[in-house]
Design an enzyme around this catalytic site. Structure first.
Site, PDB file in Angstrom:
ATOM      1  CG  HIS A 433      46.216 -22.672  25.415  1.00 13.72           C
ATOM      2  ND1 HIS A 433      45.974 -24.022  25.396  1.00 13.72           N
ATOM      3  CD2 HIS A 433      47.563 -22.532  25.261  1.00 13.72           C
ATOM      4  CE1 HIS A 433      47.116 -24.674  25.236  1.00 13.72           C
ATOM      5  NE2 HIS A 433      48.094 -23.792  25.170  1.00 13.72           N
ATOM      6  CB  CYS A 449      51.162 -22.063  25.646  1.00 10.21           C
ATOM      7  SG  CYS A 449      51.557 -21.096  24.168  1.00 10.21           S
TER       8      CYS A 449
END
Length: 473
Positions: A433, A449
């Protein structure tokens, strides 16, 4: 309209544990303020034109442990101790021409201004300035969260993706080389030669060349820090050259091989009505307040230009001091890379290298600085798949625990905890992301992440396919 997509456990995203003091150690070091012209102070690389009101700290290699790492640009150079700190070195000195009287007068005036400016305290950039984005765009109170589909009650304004268009739509934007400063002209004309001295013009040109070759150095700031050194090593790896992070003739030739001759690094850009009329909003503190906003927009026009032109906002400031950022005004910006036209079907996110490697089968086609997990919430190791790709996701933020737990829906925008793109993995609660703080990539922490700058994650998004392999190391 936003893309609608079924709620799926793979959209789950743990809290972003971004450090709110990514520059804390930076304040222990008084940055060097030196001339932007051809004057070189010893071997130090300066980060931006001198300014008596704000100073731009140079990026360091490893969390700014010492002043020595500010000059870690590993080009082969003559380090003779006989060079006086006030010596003037011309780029490509072998072809230097005697300066005419007007040039001498201009240079003398610039030298006088620089000497006057260095009397200003080097630590006049406040903690508030250094941590502005951390405090305003990241959420302290989020204990966990997940990217989700847009609520049925979402307004059309909330679903606007003008920030993505601002980053990716460069067609029609007026770039020229008119009215460039002497500093910008030196950057554009910089040519590497063996034994040359480290200088700001060459540092910026090398960062731009790496950006153009899709070995991203992250936010370009004029300082040769950790992300720039990694980018040079990654580029050498892509080209099959010795990956030692040192500039040499073969590396310089490879950097320029596929670049249009005399392509300018710094250009002038004319601000449009669309630029000025973009939605901007100061980010409040806390998820509840953010959930009441129409969008997590750019906070101001300079933040938008920073992401559009791949620049640290403070470096943009330095190049454009006294600018009002009004319609019709011209500013100096970085001439960014052309789109990547390579299929990506495998990526490797390496926590130790803090790098995302993008492959077309076995061919390494691009690299990006990244943040991969943290010590408290490490990323899982293994091989996974991309299962969904979403632009401008909403973010379901959970605040507190137990009976105090509350859930807030945060609207999309470049200052979302997951930036402008979410690509979920087959491992629930993990994904690739964007980031609301591009300057902190490789220096922040994330909750397991893989975080990239918004412009880098959009490049990956445009070329990666669903089902692509993601290896987390």
């Amino acid at each position: 309209m936003y893309q609608k997509f079924a709620k799926h456990p793979n959209y789950a995203h743990n809290s972003l544990i971004s450090s709110h003091h990514k520059y804390a150690n930076m304040m222990k070091i008084k940055p060097l303020i030196t001339a932007i012209s051809i004057a070189v102070v010893s071997i130090s690389a300066i980060a931006a034109p001198a300014d008596s009101t704000r100073t731009l700290p140079v990026r360091s290699a490893d969390s700014l442990p010492s002043i020595a790492k500010k000059v870690s640009l590993n080009v082969q150079e003559n380090r003779s101790s006989s060079v006086n700190s006030s010596a003037t070195v011309k780029l490509n000195a072998n072809k230097a021409k005697p300066a005419d009287r007007m040039t001498q007068l201009i240079d003398a005036k610039q030298d006088a201004e620089v000497k006057a400016s260095v009397t200003v305290s080097a630590d006049n950039m406040t903690v508030e300035e250094l941590t502005r984005k951390d405090e305003q765009s990241d959420s302290d109170d989020i204990s966990e969260g997940q990217a989700v589909s847009a609520p049925s009650s979402a307004t059309a304004d909330s679903a606007a993706d003008t920030s993505i268009k601002s980053i990716t739509n460069v067609d029609g934007k007026k770039h020229t080389t008119l009215n460039l400063s002497n500093y910008a002209k030196q950057v554009n004309g910089a040519t590497w030669t063996p034994n040359m001295k480290v200088n700001s013009a060459m540092t910026i040109k090398m960062q731009a060349l790496l950006d153009w070759n899709h070995a991203s150095p992250g936010a370009i700031d004029g300082g040769w820090g950790m992300n720039s050194k990694k980018a040079l090593i990654n580029f050498q790896t892509m080209q099959g050259l010795p990956a030692n992070g040192k500039m040499d003739q073969k590396t310089w030739n490879a950097l320029n091989k596929n670049i249009t001759a005399n392509k300018p690094v710094l250009v002038t850009y004319t601000i449009t009505e669309d630029d000025v009329n973009t939605n901007f909003a100061t980010m409040p503190t806390g998820s509840e307040a953010k959930s009441k906003m129409k969008g997590l927009y750019y906070q101001d026009i300079k933040e938008m230009f920073g992401e559009r032109f791949h620049m640290d906002v403070r470096y943009l400031d330095k190049l454009n001091k006294n600018k009002q950022y009004k319609v019709g005004e011209t500013i100096t910006v970085l001439n960014t890379r052309a789109p990547l036209k390579q299929r990506i079907n495998r990526v490797v996110a390496n926590k130790a290298d803090k790098t995302l490697y993008a492959y077309n089968d076995d061919k390494l086609v691009a690299t990006y600085p990244t943040t991969v997990g943290s010590d408290s919430t490490p990323s899982p190791q293994g091989t996974f798949k991309i299962v969904n790709k979403v632009k401008m996701p909403w973010y379901k933020a959970t605040v507190g625990e137990g009976t105090d737990k509350k859930v807030h829906m945060l609207p999309p925008g470049p200052n979302s905890p997951v930036g402008v793109v979410w690509m979920g993995l087959s491992k629930p609660s993990y994904g690739l992301h964007g980031s609301p703080k591009p300057e902190g990539i490789s220096r922040q922490a994330s909750a397991g992440c893989v975080r990239l700058t918004n412009w880098d994650v959009l490049e990956v998004y445009a070329n990666i396919e669903n089902g692509a392999t993601v290896e987390l190391k």
